[in-house]
Write a protein that holds these residues in place. Structure first.
Motif, PDB file in Angstrom:
ATOM      1  N   ASP A  57      97.629  51.946  34.161  1.00  0.00           N
ATOM      2  CA  ASP A  57      99.423  51.369  34.743  1.00  0.00           C
ATOM      3  C   ASP A  57     100.140  52.197  34.800  1.00  0.00           C
ATOM      4  O   ASP A  57     100.839  53.165  35.485  1.00  0.00           O
ATOM      5  N   CYS A  94      94.402  48.484  38.566  1.00  0.00           N
ATOM      6  CA  CYS A  94      94.264  49.047  36.689  1.00  0.00           C
ATOM      7  C   CYS A  94      93.669  47.756  36.055  1.00  0.00           C
ATOM      8  O   CYS A  94      92.300  48.232  35.091  1.00  0.00           O
ATOM      9  N   SER A  95      93.186  46.719  36.386  1.00  0.00           N
ATOM     10  CA  SER A  95      92.372  45.840  35.802  1.00  0.00           C
ATOM     11  C   SER A  95      90.704  46.225  35.856  1.00  0.00           C
ATOM     12  O   SER A  95      89.685  46.682  35.193  1.00  0.00           O
ATOM     13  N   CYS A 151      89.743  49.229  33.881  1.00  0.00           N
ATOM     14  CA  CYS A 151      89.900  48.749  32.474  1.00  0.00           C
ATOM     15  C   CYS A 151      88.150  48.213  32.101  1.00  0.00           C
ATOM     16  O   CYS A 151      87.528  48.653  31.140  1.00  0.00           O
ATOM     17  N   LYS A 166      97.356  46.656  40.425  1.00  0.00           N
ATOM     18  CA  LYS A 166      96.992  46.090  39.842  1.00  0.00           C
ATOM     19  C   LYS A 166      96.185  45.851  39.623  1.00  0.00           C
ATOM     20  O   LYS A 166      95.040  45.458  38.646  1.00  0.00           O
ATOM     21  N   GLU A 199      95.539  48.809  29.588  1.00  0.00           N
ATOM     22  CA  GLU A 199      96.171  48.561  30.627  1.00  0.00           C
ATOM     23  C   GLU A 199      97.125  49.449  30.519  1.00  0.00           C
ATOM     24  O   GLU A 199      97.567  50.269  31.526  1.00  0.00           O
ATOM     25  N   ASP A 200      97.561  49.997  29.615  1.00  0.00           N
ATOM     26  CA  ASP A 200      99.461  50.672  29.015  1.00  0.00           C
ATOM     27  C   ASP A 200      98.618  52.058  30.109  1.00  0.00           C
ATOM     28  O   ASP A 200      99.194  52.448  30.875  1.00  0.00           O
TER      29      ASP A 200
END
Length: 211
Positions: free
Chosen positions: A89, A196-197, A200, A193, A85-86
Motif C-alpha cells: 500500500d 496490492c492484493s 501480496c 487495491k 499489505e501495509d
C-alpha cells in the motif's frame, strides 16, 4: 515572483512535451516557443535540455518517494511491524493518487510513464540510480521482514515482477472498460487495491518450481 513563474511554466511545458514526444523528440525551440520564453531563460534556470528534463523528473519523483517512505515508516512503527499489505500500500498508493489527479486521471503523468519505456538503457540506469536504488532497498528490506520464509533470490524476482505489474497497470489505463471482462480499469482507486492484493498473494504463494 516572475522568475519563479517562468521556471514553473518551463517545467510544466517540459512535462507535456516529454509525455507527447519523449526526450529525443522534444525540441528546445518548440518547447520555449510554447512556454513563451527564450532559450536564455531555460539556460538560466536549468543549464541544458537534459538538466531541464532531469529537474522535471525530480519534481515529480522526489515528493512521491517521500510519501512512500512516510507511509512505510508509519506502518513499520505499528505494534508487530508492517504487513505485506501495509508495505505494498505504501509503495502503490502515492503513485495511484498522483495518477488519479484531482479532476480525473492525470493523463500527462500516465503518458510520461509510457514514454520512459522508449528511453535508452543509459537513461534508465541514471534514473534508477538517482531516484529508486535507495527506495527499492528500503522496500525490499521491509518485504524480507514481512515474508521471512521467501528465499532472497525468489523475493528479488517477485519484487521485480511487482514493479512491472505496477507500471503495467498504469500503462493499461483506458477510459473504456477492459475488453476481455467487465472490469473498470479507469477506476484507479480500485486498481490500486486489487493490485496490492495481487502482489501480496504473489509473495505468499508457492515457492518457484523452476530455478
Amino acid at each position: 515572483m516572475e522568475a519563479l513563474d517562468t521556471r514553473h511554466r518551463i517545467l510544466l511545458t517540459a512535462e507535456r512535451f516529454y509525455a507527447e514526444r519523449g526526450f529525443d523528440g522534444t525540441s528546445m525551440r518548440s518547447l520555449t516557443e510554447d512556454a513563451g520564453v527564450n532559450l536564455a531563460a531555460v539556460n538560466y534556470h536549468f543549464g541544458s535540455k537534459k538538466a531541464l528534463m532531469w529537474e522535471m523528473f525530480r519534481a515529480k519523483i522526489v515528493p512521491l518517494n517521500t510519501e512512500r517512505i512516510r507511509l512505510l515508516d508509519a506502518a513499520q512503527a505499528k505494534p508487530g511491524g508492517a504487513t505485506l499489505e501495509d508495505i505494498f500500500d505504501a509503495l502503490l498508493r502515492p503513485m495511484f493518487e498522483v495518477a488519479k489527479g484531482p479532476d480525473g486521471p492525470n493523463i500527462i503523468l500516465l503518458r510520461m510513464v509510457g514514454r520512459l519505456f522508449s528511453e535508452s538503457e543509459e537513461f534508465w540506469e541514471q534514473l534508477h540510480e538517482e531516484f529508486f536504488v535507495d527506495l527499492s532497498a528500503r522496500f525490499i528490506e521491509a518485504v524480507q521482514a514481512a515474508a521471512p520464509d521467501v528465499e532472497p533470490e525468489s523475493l528479488a524476482w517477485r519484487f521485480h515482477f511487482s514493479i512491472g505489474a505496477m507500471l503495467g497497470a498504469l500503462l493499461m489505463h483506458h477510459p473504456k472498460k477492459c475488453n476481455h471482462a467487465e472490469i473498470d480499469i479507469n477506476n484507479l482507486d480500485l486498481s490500486c487495491k486489487k493490485l496490492c492484493s495481487y502482489m501480496c498473494a504473489g509473495f505468499r504463494g508457492m515457492e518457484d518450481s523452476a530455478s
